[in-house]
Scaffold this motif. Structure first.
Motif, PDB file in Angstrom:
ATOM      1  N   ARG A   1      19.372 -43.214  52.785  1.00 39.75           N
ATOM      2  CA  ARG A   1      19.301 -42.114  53.268  1.00 39.75           C
ATOM      3  C   ARG A   1      20.611 -42.151  54.350  1.00 39.75           C
ATOM      4  NH1 ARG A   1      13.313 -39.263  52.976  1.00 39.75           N
ATOM      5  NH2 ARG A   1      13.562 -38.633  51.229  1.00 39.75           N
ATOM      6  N   VAL A   2      20.465 -42.979  55.002  1.00 46.45           N
ATOM      7  CA  VAL A   2      21.013 -43.067  56.348  1.00 46.45           C
ATOM      8  C   VAL A   2      22.556 -42.908  55.891  1.00 46.45           C
ATOM      9  CG1 VAL A   2      21.689 -43.971  58.644  1.00 46.45           C
ATOM     10  CG2 VAL A   2      18.760 -43.643  58.143  1.00 46.45           C
ATOM     11  N   ARG A   3      23.118 -44.256  54.918  1.00 46.33           N
ATOM     12  CA  ARG A   3      23.721 -44.141  54.746  1.00 46.33           C
ATOM     13  C   ARG A   3      25.013 -43.547  54.372  1.00 46.33           C
ATOM     14  NH1 ARG A   3      26.065 -49.155  52.038  1.00 46.33           N
ATOM     15  NH2 ARG A   3      23.969 -50.287  51.761  1.00 46.33           N
ATOM     16  N   LYS A   4      23.913 -42.263  52.948  1.00 46.26           N
ATOM     17  CA  LYS A   4      24.570 -40.895  52.769  1.00 46.26           C
ATOM     18  C   LYS A   4      24.903 -40.023  53.955  1.00 46.26           C
ATOM     19  CE  LYS A   4      22.153 -41.012  48.695  1.00 46.26           C
ATOM     20  NZ  LYS A   4      21.679 -40.399  47.352  1.00 46.26           N
ATOM     21  N   LEU A   5      24.054 -40.226  55.283  1.00 47.70           N
ATOM     22  CA  LEU A   5      24.288 -39.432  56.615  1.00 47.70           C
ATOM     23  C   LEU A   5      25.474 -39.695  57.644  1.00 47.70           C
ATOM     24  CD1 LEU A   5      20.813 -38.503  58.567  1.00 47.70           C
ATOM     25  CD2 LEU A   5      22.570 -36.852  57.897  1.00 47.70           C
ATOM     26  N   ILE A   6      26.219 -40.917  57.403  1.00 46.34           N
ATOM     27  CA  ILE A   6      27.006 -41.469  58.153  1.00 46.34           C
ATOM     28  C   ILE A   6      28.388 -41.423  57.390  1.00 46.34           C
ATOM     29  CG2 ILE A   6      28.207 -44.018  58.775  1.00 46.34           C
ATOM     30  CD1 ILE A   6      25.077 -44.998  59.357  1.00 46.34           C
ATOM     31  N   LEU A   7      28.251 -41.438  55.579  1.00 41.29           N
ATOM     32  CA  LEU A   7      29.498 -41.291  55.015  1.00 41.29           C
ATOM     33  C   LEU A   7      29.723 -39.075  55.040  1.00 41.29           C
ATOM     34  CD1 LEU A   7      28.650 -43.696  52.091  1.00 41.29           C
ATOM     35  CD2 LEU A   7      30.236 -44.101  54.374  1.00 41.29           C
ATOM     36  N   SER A   8      28.606 -38.633  54.768  1.00 38.99           N
ATOM     37  CA  SER A   8      29.036 -37.935  54.459  1.00 38.99           C
ATOM     38  C   SER A   8      29.378 -36.899  56.290  1.00 38.99           C
ATOM     39  CB  SER A   8      27.782 -36.437  54.663  1.00 38.99           C
ATOM     40  OG  SER A   8      26.410 -36.970  55.416  1.00 38.99           O
ATOM     41  N   HIS A   9      29.128 -37.304  57.146  1.00 43.00           N
ATOM     42  CA  HIS A   9      29.922 -36.660  58.637  1.00 43.00           C
ATOM     43  C   HIS A   9      31.068 -38.072  58.991  1.00 43.00           C
ATOM     44  CE1 HIS A   9      25.372 -35.376  59.023  1.00 43.00           C
ATOM     45  NE2 HIS A   9      26.310 -34.739  59.737  1.00 43.00           N
ATOM     46  N   ASP A  10      31.279 -39.443  58.242  1.00 40.31           N
ATOM     47  CA  ASP A  10      32.654 -39.424  58.732  1.00 40.31           C
ATOM     48  C   ASP A  10      32.710 -39.729  59.676  1.00 40.31           C
ATOM     49  OD1 ASP A  10      35.110 -40.736  58.079  1.00 40.31           O
ATOM     50  OD2 ASP A  10      36.315 -38.580  58.827  1.00 40.31           O
ATOM     51  N   LEU A  11      31.431 -40.891  59.867  1.00 40.32           N
ATOM     52  CA  LEU A  11      31.412 -41.910  61.212  1.00 40.32           C
ATOM     53  C   LEU A  11      32.458 -43.485  60.910  1.00 40.32           C
ATOM     54  CD1 LEU A  11      27.511 -40.403  62.148  1.00 40.32           C
ATOM     55  CD2 LEU A  11      29.518 -39.539  62.716  1.00 40.32           C
ATOM     56  N   ALA A  12      31.545 -43.723  59.494  1.00 41.93           N
ATOM     57  CA  ALA A  12      32.027 -45.263  59.897  1.00 41.93           C
ATOM     58  C   ALA A  12      32.583 -44.740  57.731  1.00 41.93           C
ATOM     59  CB  ALA A  12      31.166 -46.013  59.292  1.00 41.93           C
ATOM     60  N   THR A  13      33.385 -45.746  56.969  1.00 42.27           N
ATOM     61  CA  THR A  13      33.697 -46.129  55.821  1.00 42.27           C
ATOM     62  C   THR A  13      32.593 -46.998  54.855  1.00 42.27           C
ATOM     63  OG1 THR A  13      35.053 -48.005  55.999  1.00 42.27           O
ATOM     64  CG2 THR A  13      36.446 -45.811  56.525  1.00 42.27           C
ATOM     65  N   GLU A  14      32.677 -46.943  53.520  1.00 46.76           N
ATOM     66  CA  GLU A  14      31.793 -47.968  53.154  1.00 46.76           C
ATOM     67  C   GLU A  14      32.187 -49.045  52.782  1.00 46.76           C
ATOM     68  OE1 GLU A  14      29.080 -48.659  50.787  1.00 46.76           O
ATOM     69  OE2 GLU A  14      29.660 -46.299  50.551  1.00 46.76           O
ATOM     70  N   LYS A  15      33.593 -49.383  53.000  1.00 46.43           N
ATOM     71  CA  LYS A  15      33.677 -50.530  53.755  1.00 46.43           C
ATOM     72  C   LYS A  15      32.878 -51.599  55.025  1.00 46.43           C
ATOM     73  CE  LYS A  15      37.657 -54.209  54.153  1.00 46.43           C
ATOM     74  NZ  LYS A  15      36.740 -54.800  55.053  1.00 46.43           N
ATOM     75  N   GLU A  16      32.999 -50.350  56.223  1.00 50.09           N
ATOM     76  CA  GLU A  16      32.887 -51.198  57.270  1.00 50.09           C
ATOM     77  C   GLU A  16      30.901 -50.938  56.956  1.00 50.09           C
ATOM     78  OE1 GLU A  16      35.749 -48.975  60.334  1.00 50.09           O
ATOM     79  OE2 GLU A  16      33.826 -47.562  59.370  1.00 50.09           O
ATOM     80  N   LEU A  17      29.485 -50.277  56.090  1.00 48.31           N
ATOM     81  CA  LEU A  17      29.321 -50.493  56.181  1.00 48.31           C
ATOM     82  C   LEU A  17      28.681 -51.780  55.684  1.00 48.31           C
ATOM     83  CD1 LEU A  17      27.928 -46.931  55.563  1.00 48.31           C
ATOM     84  CD2 LEU A  17      27.397 -47.994  57.958  1.00 48.31           C
ATOM     85  N   LYS A  18      29.327 -51.946  54.178  1.00 55.29           N
ATOM     86  CA  LYS A  18      29.056 -52.987  53.453  1.00 55.29           C
ATOM     87  C   LYS A  18      29.583 -54.047  54.721  1.00 55.29           C
ATOM     88  CE  LYS A  18      28.523 -51.524  49.625  1.00 55.29           C
ATOM     89  NZ  LYS A  18      26.921 -52.410  48.630  1.00 55.29           N
ATOM     90  N   ASP A  19      30.292 -54.038  54.936  1.00 50.82           N
ATOM     91  CA  ASP A  19      30.743 -55.540  56.255  1.00 50.82           C
ATOM     92  C   ASP A  19      29.775 -55.745  57.710  1.00 50.82           C
ATOM     93  OD1 ASP A  19      33.144 -55.776  55.380  1.00 50.82           O
ATOM     94  OD2 ASP A  19      34.682 -54.444  57.195  1.00 50.82           O
ATOM     95  N   ILE A  20      29.187 -54.379  57.917  1.00 47.50           N
ATOM     96  CA  ILE A  20      27.264 -54.630  58.220  1.00 47.50           C
ATOM     97  C   ILE A  20      26.512 -55.343  57.689  1.00 47.50           C
ATOM     98  CG2 ILE A  20      25.838 -53.036  59.966  1.00 47.50           C
ATOM     99  CD1 ILE A  20      27.933 -51.641  60.656  1.00 47.50           C
ATOM    100  N   GLU A  21      26.090 -55.401  57.106  1.00 46.62           N
ATOM    101  CA  GLU A  21      25.292 -56.055  55.896  1.00 46.62           C
ATOM    102  C   GLU A  21      25.591 -56.959  55.707  1.00 46.62           C
ATOM    103  OE1 GLU A  21      23.722 -52.500  52.885  1.00 46.62           O
ATOM    104  OE2 GLU A  21      25.707 -52.575  52.862  1.00 46.62           O
ATOM    105  N   LYS A  22      27.023 -57.318  55.724  1.00 46.42           N
ATOM    106  CA  LYS A  22      27.533 -59.280  55.027  1.00 46.42           C
ATOM    107  C   LYS A  22      27.018 -59.322  56.677  1.00 46.42           C
ATOM    108  CE  LYS A  22      31.148 -58.664  52.389  1.00 46.42           C
ATOM    109  NZ  LYS A  22      32.868 -58.607  51.561  1.00 46.42           N
TER     110      LYS A  22
END
Length: 394
Positions: free
Chosen positions: A323-344
């Motif tokens: 849910r938070v991932r979708k909010l971040i992406l929908s408001h263009d606060l980070a890219t999908e890759k940046e979120l994946k990097d955080i998880e790594k």
């Protein structure tokens, strides 16, 4: 706007792995942008004996990205604990919190470390939210000296007094009267703080809960009772255990609020509302409608009393991290890759903390009775035959 790299993570995220010297070089900075964003909660609040708070919650890019990182870290930590348990590096009881992370992060976003929290035995993520480190978590789980309770408490007895986290309790429902006692101390001291006493739906029928709630209402104590309703008390569905599973109404004369416990922003809004209410009017009950992906404990496969389709359905439709991932992406606060990097990065932090925890020694035998008996009593520890003195305990 893309993810900002102005400076390092928030202090709360930075504290997760403080003892590891390499932590700073591993962590991608979180945005410090505090431009307000208004988000509506996933479902309305349902109230009892009070006016429900607004569904419109104010947040900002920094908070949303911190929510994502904190919950991703908690999720990875619990999955790692599952593996350590199966490898027999964690012994005894072990109750995991994956699925319920929004309650921990949303609650912390609404309060301060001067407010008290006390909970049951599903306590790992609450401890992290209070500022505990991954090293302290894994060392305690494996019974090592670097653990938050010096390796002597284990999974069910995490503790962090300097952040007013009072456990970590193994007896079902017993933490609620203690939490109300903390609230009594807060009112007596007039320090304008509150206590959140967390319990599960399986503890909601305990008599001691109602006794504590009654005296809290009589004395207008700043006590907030939080029922983390994950819908199964051990392997028993709520409808089989409770004639009235509307736990937020159980206080009768005490106001209550039902909250989507899979929505971190809804939890934040509810906890903020509850703190303001408790300081002015006394106790209130929050029912967090949440869900655990694991079984009740590691000895419970979690699939004999519910279907795998039910579990996967909740993951797909209500998962708090997604849910938070979708909010971040929908408001263009980070890219999908940046979120994946955080998880790594989170995965690396967890792995490093486990390696460091394994290096910590087991508690010394002389520590067996420390924090149990008064010091300098000269208590002796004998062998099984009661003849051989094994240790003299200071």
């Amino acid at each position: 706007m893309a993810l900002s790299y102005l400076r390092s993570s928030s202090s709360r995220s930075a504290n997760f792995l403080k003892p590891l010297s390499s932590a700073a070089s591993l962590r991608r900075p979180i945005s410090t942008d505090t431009t307000p964003i208004t988000v509506e909660t996933s479902v309305p609040f349902t109230s009892h004996q009070c006016e429900a708070p607004s569904r419109s919650v104010e947040t900002n890019p920094s908070e949303l990205l911190t929510f994502f990182r904190d919950m991703a870290l908690m999720r990875r930590m619990e999955i790692a604990a599952d593996s350590l348990y199966k490898a027999k590096l964690i012994r005894g009881f072990c109750h995991l919190y994956d699925g319920q992370e929004a309650v921990a992060v949303g609650m912390e976003a609404a309060i301060t470390k001067k407010d008290c929290i006390i909970t049951a035995y599903r306590d790992h993520c609450i401890f992290i939210g209070r500022g505990g480190t991954l090293l302290e978590v894994f060392a305690e789980l494996m019974g090592r000296q670097a653990g938050c309770s010096k390796g002597k408490g284990g999974s069910m007895h995490f503790y962090k007094k300097d952040s007013n986290f009072y456990g970590g309790h193994g007896i079902v429902g017993a933490q609620v009267p203690l939490g109300c006692g903390l609230a009594f101390a807060q009112k007596y001291s007039k320090d304008e703080t509150v206590t959140f006493a967390l319990y599960g739906d399986g503890a909601a029928n305990q008599g001691q809960l109602f006794e504590a709630l009654n005296i809290s209402a009589l004395w207008d104590l700043p006590a907030i009772l939080v029922c983390e309703n994950n819908h199964y008390g051990m392997g028993t569905a709520e409808w089989r255990a409770a004639k009235s599973p509307a736990y937020y109404k159980r206080g009768d004369y005490v106001p209550g609020l039902k909250v989507d416990g899979m929505d971190a922003l809804a939890v934040k809004q509810a906890c903020k509302f509850a703190k303001e209410h408790a300081l002015k009017n006394g106790p209130i009950i929050l029912e967090m409608d949440t869900y655990r992906y694991h079984g009740h404990s590691m000895s419970d496969p979690g699939s004999t009393y519910r279907t795998r389709d039910e579990i996967s359905g909740v993951r797909q439709e209500r998962d708090p991290i997604e849910r938070v991932r979708k909010l971040i992406l929908s408001h263009d606060l980070a890219t999908e890759k940046e979120l994946k990097d955080i998880e790594k990065e989170v995965r690396k932090e967890v792995d490093d903390a486990i390696a460091q925890a394994k290096e910590s020694p087991m508690p010394e035998p002389s520590e067996l009775f420390s924090n149990v008996y008064a010091k300098s009593l000269g208590v002796e520890s004998f062998g099984a035959d009661r003849k051989e003195v094994r240790a003299t305990l200071a």
